[in-house]
Design an enzyme around this catalytic site. Sequence first.
Site, PDB file in Angstrom:
ATOM      1  N   ILE A   1       0.823  -1.210   0.000  1.00  0.00           N
ATOM      2  CA  ILE A   1       0.000   0.000   0.000  1.00  0.00           C
ATOM      3  C   ILE A   1       0.858   1.262   0.000  1.00  0.00           C
ATOM      4  CG2 ILE A   1      -0.314  -0.009   2.535  1.00  0.00           C
ATOM      5  CD1 ILE A   1      -2.758   1.272  -0.225  1.00  0.00           C
TER       6      ILE A   1
ATOM      7  N   ASP B   1      -7.693  -2.704   4.792  1.00  0.00           N
ATOM      8  CA  ASP B   1      -7.807  -3.579   5.959  1.00  0.00           C
ATOM      9  C   ASP B   1      -6.541  -4.381   6.173  1.00  0.00           C
ATOM     10  OD1 ASP B   1      -8.544  -5.026   3.443  1.00  0.00           O
ATOM     11  OD2 ASP B   1      -8.440  -6.725   4.826  1.00  0.00           O
TER      12      ASP B   1
ATOM     13  N   GLY C   1      -5.625  -6.862  -0.076  1.00  0.00           N
ATOM     14  CA  GLY C   1      -6.167  -5.958   0.935  1.00  0.00           C
ATOM     15  C   GLY C   1      -5.249  -4.771   1.151  1.00  0.00           C
ATOM     16  N   GLU C   2      -5.235  -4.233   2.367  1.00  0.00           N
ATOM     17  CA  GLU C   2      -4.415  -3.056   2.740  1.00  0.00           C
ATOM     18  C   GLU C   2      -4.913  -1.777   2.078  1.00  0.00           C
ATOM     19  OE1 GLU C   2      -0.323  -3.595   1.668  1.00  0.00           O
ATOM     20  OE2 GLU C   2      -0.119  -5.495   2.737  1.00  0.00           O
ATOM     21  N   GLY C   3      -5.958  -1.863   1.268  1.00  0.00           N
ATOM     22  CA  GLY C   3      -6.406  -0.713   0.486  1.00  0.00           C
ATOM     23  C   GLY C   3      -5.720  -0.635  -0.868  1.00  0.00           C
TER      24      GLY C   3
END
Lengths: 336, 336
Positions: free
Chosen positions: B90, B166, B306-308
Amino acid sequence: VTVKPVDPQWLEAAWQRQVSLTKPPGSLGFLEELGCRLAAIQQTLRPTLGKAAVVVCAADHGVSAQGVSAYPASVTPHMVHNFLAGGAAINQIAAVAGAEVYVLDVGVNTAPNATGSHIAKVRLGTADISQGPAMSKAEAQQAIQAGMQVAKRAISEGATVLAAGDMGIGNTTSAAALTAALLGMSAEAVTGRGTGISDAAYTQKLAVVNKALGHCTSSDPLDLLAQLGGLEIAACVGVFVAGAQAGLPVVTDGFPVTAAALVACRLQPSVRDYLFAGHRSVEPGHTKQLAALALRPVLELDLRLGEGTGAALAIPVLRCAAALLSMATFEEAGMV
Amino acid sequence: VTVKPVDPQWLEAAWQRQVSLTKPPGSLGFLEELGCRLAAIQQTLRPTLGKAAVVVCAADHGVSAQGVSAYPASVTPHMVHNFLAGGAAINQIAAVAGAEVYVLDVGVNTAPNATGSHIAKVRLGTADISQGPAMSKAEAQQAIQAGMQVAKRAISEGATVLAAGDMGIGNTTSAAALTAALLGMSAEAVTGRGTGISDAAYTQKLAVVNKALGHCTSSDPLDLLAQLGGLEIAACVGVFVAGAQAGLPVVTDGFPVTAAALVACRLQPSVRDYLFAGHRSVEPGHTKQLAALALRPVLELDLRLGEGTGAALAIPVLRCAAALLSMATFEEAGMV
């Protein structure tokens, strides 16, 4: 000058780094492949994409007199002026994507008033391909050279990735004929509605493509380019060849530009190693081209504009794919 | 505070401008819809997206003890440290996308050593949802508030678009249970392999989701969030609600974050007007969520991290979609 293949050892080294990074293996999906290819092209395990250039090649098409487009040929010079004034779609996207726009007029029918930030008019538009060859082989070579020149200029001005774009009313007709001839497909398989034509115009467009294919005898890519056109497609061939020769990633746009990519790969097969497909357009023939090139598009947003818009739009994604190889490894993050 | 619906008159005005721009109508495909929605949200015909913020919400999951993930729970704090050190996926994507990363620890199990650039630990991870509720309703509300606080902080620091991300080992199990409960679907329909688990672990994950659903009686979205978790999903709900309340576009990421978007829309239906789907992941339940929200994803790159990451990656495309409304009209370009 030939295009050097990308070294498979760099590709393998990049994949080795990719799996050592702090993420589940494969969790970055298609970005992982894109990143590894960029690493191999740049011969580094930490690739970065800096300044980009979009070379928008413009020219007119004699075949536009046959009613194959929703727009009259006079739109071509208007749109070139629009590119120069910063009012077109490609200008807005390029600004966001960190790309400079180079506008190459390789044959817009506006003599004696030239257009384009780079002017190398080979002729004032192609001849009507439903009647005979679009241009001579020498003219096709000259248009390729014009594209190469602007690509080299962009590289000398700092471009680290090149995209090609097209402007030319009638050019999806040339692109359909060229794609059918190169891939051995029927006109029906590769002809679409371009910027949006009626059923009647589509029937006419198919007839024109078939007529043009009927005149075509050679299987030599340069012959086909000369016979089926167009000048801006030839210039895009030059952009791809020059970019790949310089060892830079090159990005395809829509249907006419990807026809140029097909020609470039026939002329110099190693161009494929440097090619990235910016997007998949709604033109049915574009999917056939991408399959023939074995390229997965970065974006699928139903674009059908050209100008390099879909190529420029993909550049930030490619930039991310490159940057991701600079993530920490599990070892660096103290996680092993 | 409630979320104000986006004014349909602005949407209509934006579409009117869209068709006046120097391009064939519809030729920018999905970008046209994105641009019009951004115009209506910003109440301007020339929207621009400036600075972006990705709020990465992190917390642990009691259910991770059930062997539902390919990774141990200890990875959660390691990854939070990695976010803070700039070594994660991210961080690389956000830098390219012009986004600042805010890391919210809303329940990582590392007492007394806190992690996160913003720390609002509601509890040290959820309880095991296969055994009982993940948390109390008050805790869920507290976690939502924590997400709202960081979103408001990001907005006060200049963010014009928010993305949620997330981090939480085990969170696709919570997300699957929550999605099944919210959409009235079976565990089988929405449970996937997360970061990549074996067949045996997948069977176990399905059993755990079914067990969690068996404990669930309410249909109230806040009850479901409290019963099925997780804390970081609740915080993402807060990010979406606060972003929409402030009148900003908000961007979803993958499966756990889109579960939060579903909850946010149940709590405040007008949140939907501000939501953009960054990407479609390979999790089968993500497609179900996007269909329920009637959101077309910007990107489809087979991400599952994930992680955005998928949300941040879409921001340059959204920025282009906004900028395109500043193209010249046919009238301005002298083409009428």
